[in-house]
Design an enzyme around this catalytic site. Structure first.
Site, mmCIF file in Angstrom:
data_model
loop_
_atom_site.group_PDB
_atom_site.id
_atom_site.type_symbol
_atom_site.label_atom_id
_atom_site.label_comp_id
_atom_site.label_asym_id
_atom_site.label_seq_id
_atom_site.Cartn_x
_atom_site.Cartn_y
_atom_site.Cartn_z
ATOM 1 N N ASN A 9 0.879 -1.174 0.000
ATOM 2 C CA ASN A 9 0.000 0.000 0.000
ATOM 3 C C ASN A 9 0.914 1.221 0.000
ATOM 4 O O ASN A 9 1.488 1.558 1.034
ATOM 5 C CB ASN A 9 -0.897 -0.018 1.239
ATOM 6 C CG ASN A 9 -1.726 1.256 1.376
ATOM 7 O OD1 ASN A 9 -1.745 2.083 0.464
ATOM 8 N ND2 ASN A 9 -2.401 1.407 2.498
ATOM 9 N N TRP A 10 1.029 1.839 -1.165
ATOM 10 C CA TRP A 10 1.968 2.962 -1.294
ATOM 11 C C TRP A 10 1.468 4.210 -0.565
ATOM 12 O O TRP A 10 2.208 5.153 -0.388
ATOM 13 C CB TRP A 10 2.184 3.300 -2.767
ATOM 14 C CG TRP A 10 2.960 2.273 -3.535
ATOM 15 C CD1 TRP A 10 3.520 1.118 -3.048
ATOM 16 C CD2 TRP A 10 3.264 2.318 -4.936
ATOM 17 N NE1 TRP A 10 4.160 0.451 -4.067
ATOM 18 C CE2 TRP A 10 4.019 1.157 -5.232
ATOM 19 C CE3 TRP A 10 2.967 3.215 -5.968
ATOM 20 C CZ2 TRP A 10 4.481 0.883 -6.529
ATOM 21 C CZ3 TRP A 10 3.429 2.938 -7.248
ATOM 22 C CH2 TRP A 10 4.184 1.786 -7.522
ATOM 23 N N LYS A 11 0.201 4.219 -0.188
ATOM 24 C CA LYS A 11 -0.410 5.421 0.401
ATOM 25 C C LYS A 11 -0.125 6.628 -0.520
ATOM 26 O O LYS A 11 -0.003 6.445 -1.731
ATOM 27 C CB LYS A 11 0.086 5.616 1.833
ATOM 28 C CG LYS A 11 -0.127 4.342 2.676
ATOM 29 C CD LYS A 11 0.022 4.530 4.145
ATOM 30 C CE LYS A 11 -0.248 3.197 4.849
ATOM 31 N NZ LYS A 11 -0.193 3.294 6.284
ATOM 32 N N HIS A 97 -9.634 1.349 4.801
ATOM 33 C CA HIS A 97 -8.365 1.513 5.519
ATOM 34 C C HIS A 97 -8.586 2.440 6.715
ATOM 35 O O HIS A 97 -9.372 3.385 6.639
ATOM 36 C CB HIS A 97 -7.292 2.094 4.589
ATOM 37 C CG HIS A 97 -5.922 2.026 5.182
ATOM 38 N ND1 HIS A 97 -5.480 2.940 6.103
ATOM 39 C CD2 HIS A 97 -4.917 1.126 5.017
ATOM 40 C CE1 HIS A 97 -4.244 2.609 6.477
ATOM 41 N NE2 HIS A 97 -3.875 1.519 5.824
ATOM 42 N N GLU A 99 -6.955 4.812 7.806
ATOM 43 C CA GLU A 99 -6.717 6.241 7.523
ATOM 44 C C GLU A 99 -7.933 6.863 6.840
ATOM 45 O O GLU A 99 -8.223 8.045 7.038
ATOM 46 C CB GLU A 99 -5.433 6.385 6.676
ATOM 47 C CG GLU A 99 -4.197 6.107 7.536
ATOM 48 C CD GLU A 99 -3.001 5.514 6.801
ATOM 49 O OE1 GLU A 99 -2.952 5.578 5.563
ATOM 50 O OE2 GLU A 99 -2.106 4.977 7.496
ATOM 51 N N GLU A 174 -5.584 -4.723 10.443
ATOM 52 C CA GLU A 174 -4.577 -3.690 10.659
ATOM 53 C C GLU A 174 -4.875 -2.967 11.973
ATOM 54 O O GLU A 174 -5.664 -2.016 11.986
ATOM 55 C CB GLU A 174 -4.594 -2.679 9.506
ATOM 56 C CG GLU A 174 -4.219 -3.269 8.167
ATOM 57 C CD GLU A 174 -3.574 -2.246 7.242
ATOM 58 O OE1 GLU A 174 -2.627 -2.624 6.562
ATOM 59 O OE2 GLU A 174 -3.997 -1.071 7.222
ATOM 60 N N GLY A 180 2.521 2.250 10.957
ATOM 61 C CA GLY A 180 3.520 3.301 10.844
ATOM 62 C C GLY A 180 4.190 3.636 12.166
ATOM 63 O O GLY A 180 4.900 4.630 12.277
ATOM 64 N N SER A 219 3.312 -2.163 10.337
ATOM 65 C CA SER A 219 4.756 -2.274 10.566
ATOM 66 C C SER A 219 5.314 -3.650 10.207
ATOM 67 O O SER A 219 6.172 -4.175 10.908
ATOM 68 C CB SER A 219 5.095 -1.913 12.019
ATOM 69 O OG SER A 219 4.726 -0.566 12.279
ATOM 70 N N GLY A 241 5.019 1.306 4.720
ATOM 71 C CA GLY A 241 6.351 1.891 4.542
ATOM 72 C C GLY A 241 7.355 0.990 3.842
ATOM 73 O O GLY A 241 8.078 1.442 2.937
HETATM 74 P P1 13P Z 1 2.988 0.408 7.738
HETATM 75 O O1 13P Z 1 3.492 -0.902 7.145
HETATM 76 O O2 13P Z 1 3.763 1.583 7.262
HETATM 77 O O3 13P Z 1 2.858 0.314 9.225
HETATM 78 O O4 13P Z 1 1.504 0.620 7.159
HETATM 79 C C1 13P Z 1 0.583 -0.401 7.279
HETATM 80 C C2 13P Z 1 -0.613 -0.055 6.485
HETATM 81 O O5 13P Z 1 -1.379 0.816 6.850
HETATM 82 C C3 13P Z 1 -0.835 -0.796 5.236
HETATM 83 O O6 13P Z 1 -2.100 -0.547 4.717
#
Ligand code: 13P
Length: 257
Positions: A9-11, A97, A99, A174, A180, A219, A241
């Site tokens: 997931n590149w966000k 998600h 977020e 998640e 993160g 993470s 990440g």
């Molecule tokens: P991280 O791997 O950066 O913690 O992010 C997880 C995430 O939200 C994947 O969708």
């Protein structure tokens, strides 16, 4: 035996140039092995889906989006429909998600509508569920996750068996406190939630429960992926990440072997 799935997931990261170099490194690593130990996908920001299609078509790496509209079409400025994602040959779309839930106020019901549109367009929704730190500490994780999942399962069943029903879903656990933050859920904490999710699927459809891939996200790194993947109900990872570095992403894929 469920095949593992590792999704990046590149966000909201990347540029055309950075994506091209990241993907060419990923493809080189894929070519270097005779058989990949997991299915692989990247979920890119919408403007880069055409680039993904161009660079990844005819490769073992699938691509997808990070969100989809809860509407089919019309006056919804800024939204991207499921049909549009299909137009760029997306296989996956991340839905719900944390977020999106936290910063865009997405409710369980809205997430469920998005799942229906995704299924209707032939996409595989990667449905995210997870509790906050406060909810985790209050022992409410299963209640929160159960409620998040319930509406989605109902929606997927309503979308109909014609569209694959529950078996057409991918789930991702998640925990918000692990995203993160560098704090991963222990493999056992994650396994317990994954088993709970599979149990919820099985209450409705035992065949689907056996088939649905349940990913862990939060993470995930090369050094913790293997112990997570060793758990019986952890079928892969949704990686934030670490998916931005080809070497780390491919090391996580390698941990599935
Ligand atoms: P991280 O791997 O950066 O913690 O992010 C997880 C995430 O939200 C994947 O969708």
């Amino acid at each position: 035996m469920r095949r593992k799935l590792v999704v990046g997931n590149w966000k909201m990261n990347g540029t055309r140039t950075e994506n091209a170099s990241l993907l060419s490194e990923v493809l080189r690593a894929c070519e270097a092995v005779t058989a990949l130990p997991a299915d692989i996908a990247v979920c890119a920001p919408a403007p880069y889906l055409a680039q993904c299609q161009q660079l990844l078509a005819a490769s073992p790496v699938a691509w997808g989006a990070q969100d989809v509209s809860a509407h089919a079409s019309g006056a919804y400025t800024g939204e991207v429909s499921a049909a549009m994602l299909s137009d760029f040959a997306c296989r996956y779309v991340i839905v719900g998600h944390s977020e999106r839930r936290a910063y865009h106020g997405e409710s369980n019901e809205l997430v469920a509508q998005k799942v229906q549109h995704a299924l209707g367009a032939g996409l595989t929704p990667i449905v995210c569920v997870g509790e906050t730190l406060a909810q985790f500490e209050a022992g409410q994780a299963q209640a929160v996750i159960g409620a998040q999942l319930e509406v989605v399962l109902q929606a997927a069943l309503e979308a109909g068996r014609r569209l694959g029903g529950l078996a057409a879903l991918v789930l991702a656990y998640e925990p918000v406190w692990a995203i993160g933050t560098g704090k991963t859920a222990t493999p056992q904490i994650a396994q317990d939630v994954h088993a709970f999710l599979r149990g919820k699927l099985a209450e409705r459809d035992t065949l689907a429960a056996d088939k649905v891939q349940i990913l862990y996200g939060g993470s995930v790194k090369p050094d913790n992926a293997r112990e997570l993947f060793a758990m019986p109900d952890i079928d892969g990872a949704l990686v934030g990440g670490a998916a931005l570095k080809a070497a780390d992403f491919m090391a996580i894929v390698g941990a599935a072997g």
